[in-house]
Design an enzyme around this catalytic site. Structure first.
Site, PDB file in Angstrom:
ATOM      1  N   GLU A  36       0.831  -1.218   0.123  1.00 47.60           N
ATOM      2  CA  GLU A  36       0.031   0.167   0.227  1.00 47.60           C
ATOM      3  C   GLU A  36       0.953   1.338   0.014  1.00 47.60           C
ATOM      4  O   GLU A  36       2.039   1.122   0.407  1.00 47.60           O
ATOM      5  CB  GLU A  36      -0.939   0.120   1.169  1.00 47.60           C
ATOM      6  CG  GLU A  36      -2.345  -0.322   1.006  1.00 47.60           C
ATOM      7  CD  GLU A  36      -3.083   0.652   0.136  1.00 47.60           C
ATOM      8  OE1 GLU A  36      -2.711   1.303  -0.731  1.00 47.60           O
ATOM      9  OE2 GLU A  36      -4.466   0.274   0.378  1.00 47.60           O
ATOM     10  N   ASP A  37       0.227   2.342  -0.534  1.00 43.69           N
ATOM     11  CA  ASP A  37       0.865   3.660  -0.430  1.00 43.69           C
ATOM     12  C   ASP A  37       0.640   4.151   0.990  1.00 43.69           C
ATOM     13  O   ASP A  37       1.685   4.870   1.509  1.00 43.69           O
ATOM     14  CB  ASP A  37       0.446   4.531  -1.687  1.00 43.69           C
ATOM     15  CG  ASP A  37      -0.709   4.712  -1.810  1.00 43.69           C
ATOM     16  OD1 ASP A  37      -1.709   3.777  -1.269  1.00 43.69           O
ATOM     17  OD2 ASP A  37      -1.436   5.734  -2.330  1.00 43.69           O
ATOM     18  N   PHE A  66      -2.646  16.639   4.358  1.00 38.57           N
ATOM     19  CA  PHE A  66      -2.839  16.276   2.912  1.00 38.57           C
ATOM     20  C   PHE A  66      -1.593  16.050   2.087  1.00 38.57           C
ATOM     21  O   PHE A  66      -0.699  16.804   1.756  1.00 38.57           O
ATOM     22  CB  PHE A  66      -3.821  17.104   2.189  1.00 38.57           C
ATOM     23  CG  PHE A  66      -4.574  17.047   1.055  1.00 38.57           C
ATOM     24  CD1 PHE A  66      -3.813  15.958   0.191  1.00 38.57           C
ATOM     25  CD2 PHE A  66      -5.791  17.020   0.856  1.00 38.57           C
ATOM     26  CE1 PHE A  66      -4.849  15.321  -0.950  1.00 38.57           C
ATOM     27  CE2 PHE A  66      -6.519  16.191  -0.127  1.00 38.57           C
ATOM     28  CZ  PHE A  66      -5.961  15.647  -0.978  1.00 38.57           C
ATOM     29  N   ARG A  77       0.785  12.032  -8.677  1.00 41.19           N
ATOM     30  CA  ARG A  77       1.200  10.615  -8.382  1.00 41.19           C
ATOM     31  C   ARG A  77       2.437  10.565  -8.708  1.00 41.19           C
ATOM     32  O   ARG A  77       3.300   9.626  -8.206  1.00 41.19           O
ATOM     33  CB  ARG A  77       0.193   9.629  -9.092  1.00 41.19           C
ATOM     34  CG  ARG A  77      -1.013   9.696  -8.723  1.00 41.19           C
ATOM     35  CD  ARG A  77      -2.051   8.230  -9.355  1.00 41.19           C
ATOM     36  NE  ARG A  77      -3.280   8.471  -9.176  1.00 41.19           N
ATOM     37  CZ  ARG A  77      -4.160   8.070  -8.114  1.00 41.19           C
ATOM     38  NH1 ARG A  77      -3.331   7.611  -7.243  1.00 41.19           N
ATOM     39  NH2 ARG A  77      -5.351   7.985  -8.282  1.00 41.19           N
TER      40      ARG A  77
HETATM   41  C1  PRP Z   1      -5.974   5.392  -0.762  1.00 40.82           C
HETATM   42  C2  PRP Z   1      -4.701   4.403  -0.303  1.00 40.82           C
HETATM   43  C3  PRP Z   1      -5.570   3.339   0.317  1.00 40.82           C
HETATM   44  C4  PRP Z   1      -6.839   3.872   1.066  1.00 40.82           C
HETATM   45  C5  PRP Z   1      -6.321   4.208   2.692  1.00 40.82           C
HETATM   46  O1  PRP Z   1      -6.599   5.049  -1.855  1.00 40.82           O
HETATM   47  O2  PRP Z   1      -4.167   4.034  -1.508  1.00 40.82           O
HETATM   48  O3  PRP Z   1      -5.918   2.304  -0.600  1.00 40.82           O
HETATM   49  O4  PRP Z   1      -7.004   5.237   0.338  1.00 40.82           O
HETATM   50  O5  PRP Z   1      -7.423   4.719   3.112  1.00 40.82           O
HETATM   51  P1  PRP Z   1      -8.192   3.952   4.400  1.00 40.82           P
HETATM   52  O6  PRP Z   1      -7.086   3.533   5.288  1.00 40.82           O
HETATM   53  O7  PRP Z   1      -8.802   5.180   5.020  1.00 40.82           O
HETATM   54  O8  PRP Z   1      -9.018   2.945   3.753  1.00 40.82           O
HETATM   55  P2  PRP Z   1      -7.576   5.794  -2.671  1.00 40.82           P
HETATM   56  O9  PRP Z   1      -8.971   5.535  -2.288  1.00 40.82           O
HETATM   57  O10 PRP Z   1      -7.369   7.322  -2.452  1.00 40.82           O
HETATM   58  O11 PRP Z   1      -7.498   5.384  -4.164  1.00 40.82           O
HETATM   59  P3  PRP Z   1      -6.275   5.580  -4.882  1.00 40.82           P
HETATM   60  O12 PRP Z   1      -5.329   4.410  -4.603  1.00 40.82           O
HETATM   61  O13 PRP Z   1      -6.695   5.150  -6.575  1.00 40.82           O
HETATM   62  O14 PRP Z   1      -5.809   6.900  -5.002  1.00 40.82           O
END
Ligand code: PRP
Length: 175
Positions: free
Chosen positions: A93-94, A146, A159
């Site tokens: 995960e990022d 943010f 990104r």
């Molecule tokens: C982000 C990130 C995780 C999630 C974390 O994805 O990559 O998957 O949010 O949030 P949480 O811990 O509150 O569940 P995002 O929904 O922004 O989609 P993306 O990766 O396509 O930008």
């Protein structure tokens, strides 16, 4: 600028050495599962820092909407291409924010009978966490600001930054 590019790379190399040690005795390849879209950048770098044999796969998920996001119910837009029964799975995960996405994913993947499911994330926001779960590898803990870059977006932009940066509030409309 919150985390410079070279600090990210150094941290990933250290994490990869730990992963190499922890999974040194696998009979099979370690399966890295990236969560799109944000994880595409860390996946590309981490998979190359890891020395043990590994394969990569991706999932794309989306929350059902802001009202149900709090329930942690997510929709799978793209599932894995491979079966994971008996495999050692490392979710890549990022960022972990509330933890709801990963909580859902971990339970979903565990129901498929893998040998193990662990998590590696570049960033974690401990102040935002709503679901506790063990996260085996965390690159950096960041405050509740943010953040963009290194896979993380604002309205699909930024990104491609090699660093992690914060956005000025006027950029995202809360000034
Ligand atoms: C982000 C990130 C995780 C999630 C974390 O994805 O990559 O998957 O949010 O949030 P949480 O811990 O509150 O569940 P995002 O929904 O922004 O989609 P993306 O990766 O396509 O930008």
């Amino acid at each position: 600028m919150l985390i410079p590019a070279d600090a990210i790379q150094e941290r990933l190399a250290v994490m990869a050495r730990q992963i190499d040690e922890d999974y040194a005795d696998l009979d099979d390849t370690l399966l890295l599962v990236g969560v799109l879209k944000g994880a595409f950048v860390i996946m590309a770098d981490l998979a190359r820092y890891i020395s043990i044999p590994n394969s990569v796969d991706f999932m794309a998920v989306s929350s059902y909407g802001s009202s149900t996001r709090s329930s942690g119910v997510v929709r799978i837009l793209k599932d894995l291409d491979t079966e994971i029964e008996g495999r050692h799975v490392l979710i890549v995960e990022d960022i972990i924010d509330s933890g709801l996405t990963l909580d859902y994913l971990v339970h979903n993947l565990e129901s498929r009978g893998p040998a193990s499911v662990e998590i590696v994330t570049l960033l974690a926001k401990p102040d935002r966490r709503r679901v506790e779960m063990p996260v085996r590898y965390i690159g950096f803990e960041v405050p509740d600001v943010f953040v963009v870059g290194y896979g993380l977006d604002f309205d699909e932009r930024y990104r491609n930054l090699s660093c992690i940066a914060t956005l000025k509030p006027e950029v995202y409309g809360e000034a």
